[in-house]
Design an enzyme around this catalytic site. Structure first.
Site, mmCIF file in Angstrom:
data_model
loop_
_atom_site.group_PDB
_atom_site.id
_atom_site.type_symbol
_atom_site.label_atom_id
_atom_site.label_comp_id
_atom_site.label_asym_id
_atom_site.label_seq_id
_atom_site.Cartn_x
_atom_site.Cartn_y
_atom_site.Cartn_z
ATOM 1 N N LEU A 208 0.879 -1.170 0.000
ATOM 2 C CA LEU A 208 0.000 0.000 0.000
ATOM 3 C C LEU A 208 0.909 1.208 0.000
ATOM 4 O O LEU A 208 1.521 1.514 1.021
ATOM 5 C CB LEU A 208 -0.863 0.015 1.278
ATOM 6 N N HIS A 209 1.002 1.864 -1.142
ATOM 7 C CA HIS A 209 1.941 2.977 -1.267
ATOM 8 C C HIS A 209 1.149 4.279 -1.323
ATOM 9 O O HIS A 209 0.304 4.457 -2.191
ATOM 10 C CB HIS A 209 2.776 2.793 -2.531
ATOM 11 N N SER A 210 1.437 5.201 -0.413
ATOM 12 C CA SER A 210 0.769 6.500 -0.449
ATOM 13 C C SER A 210 1.533 7.440 -1.371
ATOM 14 O O SER A 210 2.763 7.498 -1.312
ATOM 15 C CB SER A 210 0.720 7.119 0.945
ATOM 16 N N CYS A 212 3.542 10.161 -3.226
ATOM 17 C CA CYS A 212 4.549 11.114 -2.789
ATOM 18 C C CYS A 212 5.142 11.711 -4.057
ATOM 19 O O CYS A 212 6.063 11.141 -4.628
ATOM 20 C CB CYS A 212 5.612 10.422 -1.943
ATOM 21 N N CYS A 225 10.278 7.267 -0.091
ATOM 22 C CA CYS A 225 9.159 6.782 -0.909
ATOM 23 C C CYS A 225 9.579 6.248 -2.275
ATOM 24 O O CYS A 225 9.128 5.177 -2.686
ATOM 25 C CB CYS A 225 8.126 7.885 -1.083
ATOM 26 N N THR A 272 8.933 15.982 11.344
ATOM 27 C CA THR A 272 7.773 15.725 10.484
ATOM 28 C C THR A 272 6.460 15.695 11.276
ATOM 29 O O THR A 272 5.430 16.169 10.804
ATOM 30 C CB THR A 272 7.981 14.419 9.676
ATOM 31 N N ASP A 284 -0.939 11.719 11.098
ATOM 32 C CA ASP A 284 -1.276 10.938 9.912
ATOM 33 C C ASP A 284 -2.773 11.082 9.677
ATOM 34 O O ASP A 284 -3.573 10.679 10.516
ATOM 35 C CB ASP A 284 -0.905 9.467 10.167
ATOM 36 N N ARG A 286 -4.356 9.901 6.940
ATOM 37 C CA ARG A 286 -4.804 9.005 5.884
ATOM 38 C C ARG A 286 -6.003 8.176 6.319
ATOM 39 O O ARG A 286 -6.112 7.778 7.465
ATOM 40 C CB ARG A 286 -3.669 8.039 5.495
ATOM 41 N N LYS A 312 -0.617 -0.022 9.187
ATOM 42 C CA LYS A 312 -1.169 -0.546 7.927
ATOM 43 C C LYS A 312 -1.608 -1.993 8.105
ATOM 44 O O LYS A 312 -2.650 -2.400 7.590
ATOM 45 C CB LYS A 312 -0.123 -0.452 6.810
HETATM 46 N N1 LIG Z 1 2.836 15.333 6.070
HETATM 47 C C1 LIG Z 1 3.981 14.813 5.649
HETATM 48 N N2 LIG Z 1 3.926 13.779 4.778
HETATM 49 C C2 LIG Z 1 5.085 13.253 4.372
HETATM 50 C C3 LIG Z 1 6.337 13.736 4.791
HETATM 51 N N3 LIG Z 1 7.298 12.999 4.183
HETATM 52 C C4 LIG Z 1 6.655 12.081 3.423
HETATM 53 N N4 LIG Z 1 5.321 12.212 3.526
HETATM 54 C C5 LIG Z 1 4.236 11.391 2.985
HETATM 55 O O1 LIG Z 1 4.228 10.203 3.742
HETATM 56 C C6 LIG Z 1 3.615 9.180 3.005
HETATM 57 C C7 LIG Z 1 4.504 7.934 3.096
HETATM 58 O O2 LIG Z 1 3.748 6.891 2.670
HETATM 59 P P1 LIG Z 1 4.128 5.344 2.772
HETATM 60 O O3 LIG Z 1 5.574 5.133 2.468
HETATM 61 O O4 LIG Z 1 3.113 4.622 1.949
HETATM 62 O O5 LIG Z 1 3.767 4.979 4.248
HETATM 63 P P2 LIG Z 1 4.521 4.768 5.592
HETATM 64 O O6 LIG Z 1 3.564 5.156 6.667
HETATM 65 O O7 LIG Z 1 5.847 5.424 5.562
HETATM 66 O O8 LIG Z 1 4.684 3.196 5.725
HETATM 67 P P3 LIG Z 1 5.608 2.166 4.935
HETATM 68 O O9 LIG Z 1 6.364 2.900 3.890
HETATM 69 O O10 LIG Z 1 4.640 1.182 4.387
HETATM 70 O O11 LIG Z 1 6.498 1.550 5.955
HETATM 71 C C8 LIG Z 1 3.431 9.721 1.604
HETATM 72 O O12 LIG Z 1 2.072 10.109 1.444
HETATM 73 C C9 LIG Z 1 4.339 10.960 1.569
HETATM 74 O O13 LIG Z 1 3.863 11.958 0.694
HETATM 75 C C10 LIG Z 1 6.347 14.824 5.701
HETATM 76 O O14 LIG Z 1 7.387 15.280 6.173
HETATM 77 N N5 LIG Z 1 5.156 15.330 6.091
HETATM 78 ZN ZN LIG Z 2 7.967 10.619 0.191
#
Ligand SMILES: Nc1nc2c(ncn2[C@@H]2O[C@H](COP(=O)(O)OP(=O)(O)OP(=O)(O)O)[C@@H](O)[C@H]2O)c(=O)[nH]1
Ligand SMILES: [Zn+2]
Length: 352
Positions: A208-210, A212, A225, A272, A284, A286, A312
């Site tokens: 599940l990739h959010s 970025c 990411c 962050t 978070d 999401r 997740k």
């Molecule tokens: N608000 C915020 N979002 C960030 C920051 N850095 C990265 N992101 C976001 O964080 C999210 C990271 O998503 P994922 O990698 O899927 O999720 P994760 O919670 O890190 O979990 P895993 O990668 O699965 O271990 C993305 O939506 C990025 O855009 C930050 O400093 N602030």
């Molecule tokens: Zn990122």
């Protein structure tokens, strides 16, 4: 009568209204997003009565404003307060330069549900969570919502409809298909990359990739990411099968504009999590149900999930997907993102 807008449609419309700078009516109150409020509209709002500025409890904490309501503070707007005053309370970018904004007085009487609903709507529109609220009779032409149903609708799990799919050979896996899914609440579409033809009756290797934009597209070194995206696709290519869900939840759900505001605060020395809080968001934001809904919609009921985020795993388990294994995905650490990754481990429970 099917041609009258449903609640979901009206909420979606209200979200666009706020983004455009048009106020909406929530239960006898006019609600306007501070971020998009034009000066002329501020004048007209003042002419209606005494407005209050609703902020989240997170933002109120930074501003040292008392939050009498659960999750929010209703700051009394002084008669001489202008748009710059409202902006400075809504947007933390100038906090360090001008720390003294008070004294701020907050309301404790009366029902705060319209304010809470207005803030939730602003968040779902990916605007700064700060809304100006004034009690008034309904104004013609403005979208009208009742606070209770609005809050319920915003918390409702969207249904996902498949829209289109096609083969898409990738560097990491030539046998791939891209599926587009559209939620029924007017929010952003999400994508599924299906690699090979994973059997529906066995645990699928899943990620599940959010979204970025900075990491995935630009190769930003501030996060992990991009490397995670490519490592997950490569692992699925190697295994000959898997599903990568690309969820449009940029910036952990706050949107790219707010993420850049958070990055600007990180330039000022906040981490962050602190940056999200100062903006008025939770760590978070999401909706973690989307991933489960998409996997179910594709016919899967169990997964080997590639993630370092225990939330997740818990979310999938809570929404109809058995996680038989957590597959760690630790890649892309560098000198620009090590503090970020350590903060996620310390404050958000990520496993490194
Ligand atoms: N608000 C915020 N979002 C960030 C920051 N850095 C990265 N992101 C976001 O964080 C999210 C990271 O998503 P994922 O990698 O899927 O999720 P994760 O919670 O890190 O979990 P895993 O990668 O699965 O271990 C993305 O939506 C990025 O855009 C930050 O400093 N602030
Ligand atoms: Zn990122």
């Amino acid at each position: 009568m099917s041609l009258i807008p449903t609640l979901a449609e009206t909420v979606s419309r209200a979200r666009s209204d706020l983004r455009m700078g048009l106020p909406v009516m929530i239960g006898g109150h006019l609600v306007a997003a501070v971020e998009t409020l034009a000066p002329a509209r501020l004048e007209d709002i003042r002419a209606l009565g005494r407005p209050v500025l609703a902020l989240t409890e997170r933002r109120a904490e930074t501003l040292k404003a008392r939050a009498y309501d659960d999750g929010l503070a209703r700051v009394i707007v002084p008669p001489d307060a202008d748009r710059a005053w409202l902006r400075a309370l809504a947007d933390p970018s100038g906090d360090l330069m001008t720390p003294m904004k008070g004294p701020l007085f907050t309301e404790r009487e009366g029902d705060a549900t319209p304010h809470l609903a207005g803030l939730a709507l602003a968040k779902s529109a990916q605007l700064l969570p700060a809304v100006l609220v004034v009690a008034t009779a309904p104004l013609p032409g403005l979208t009208q919502l009742a606070p209770g149903p609005l809050l319920a609708r915003l918390a409702h799990e969207a249904a996902m409809a498949p829209v289109a799919a096609a083969n898409l050979p990738l560097l990491a896996a030539e046998r791939s298909r891209l599926h587009i899914f559209r939620p029924d609440d007017g929010s952003a579409e999400h994508y599924a990359i299906e690699i090979g033809d994973p059997p529906r009756d066995a645990p699928v290797l899943a990620r599940l990739h959010s979204a970025c934009f900075t990491g995935d597209v630009l190769g930003s070194l501030k996060c992990d990411c991009g490397p995670q995206l490519h490592a997950a696709l490569a692992a699925m290519g190697q295994a000959g099968q898997g599903v990568l869900l690309y969820l449009n939840q940029e910036g952990r759900g706050i949107g790219l504009a707010n993420k850049m505001r958070a990055y600007a605060l990180q330039n000022q020395g906040f981490d962050t999590v602190q940056a999200n809080h100062r903006l008025g968001f939770e760590d978070d934001e999401r909706d973690f149900r989307i991933g489960a809904a998409l996997l179910r919609r594709m016919g899967f009921s169990s997964a080997r999930l590639m993630t370092n985020n225990p939330r997740k795993v818990a979310m999938l388990e809570g929404h109809g997907i058995t996680v038989t294994e957590r597959v760690p995905l630790v890649v892309g650490r560098n000198r620009f993102n090590e503090a970020y990754l350590d903060t996620k481990a310390e404050k958000s429970g990520h496993l490194l």
